[in-house]
Design a protein around this motif. Structure first.
Motif: not given
Length: 61
Positions: A7-12
């Protein structure tokens, strides 16, 4: 082939992405046999020369 991405929220957070990928592989029934010895500065491909300090022993390995 099915594309899977975190998920995009975990990509950082790199650790979160690695954990997500590991969870997906585990869910798919893929289990590591733990025979690979990890090395710092592992080359990105088999044709790259070993880097200074890339797991070799000696003063100027």
């Amino acid at each position: 082939m099915r594309f899977v991405a975190p998920p995009l929220a975990l990509c950082t957070d790199n650790a979160a992405m690695i954990a997500y990928a590991g969870g997906e592989l585990f869910r798919a029934g893929r289990i590591d046999d733990m025979t690979l010895a990890a090395r710092p500065r592992w080359p990105l491909d088999q044709h790259s020369p070993a880097l200074l300090g890339g797991g070799k022993k000696g003063a100027k390995a």
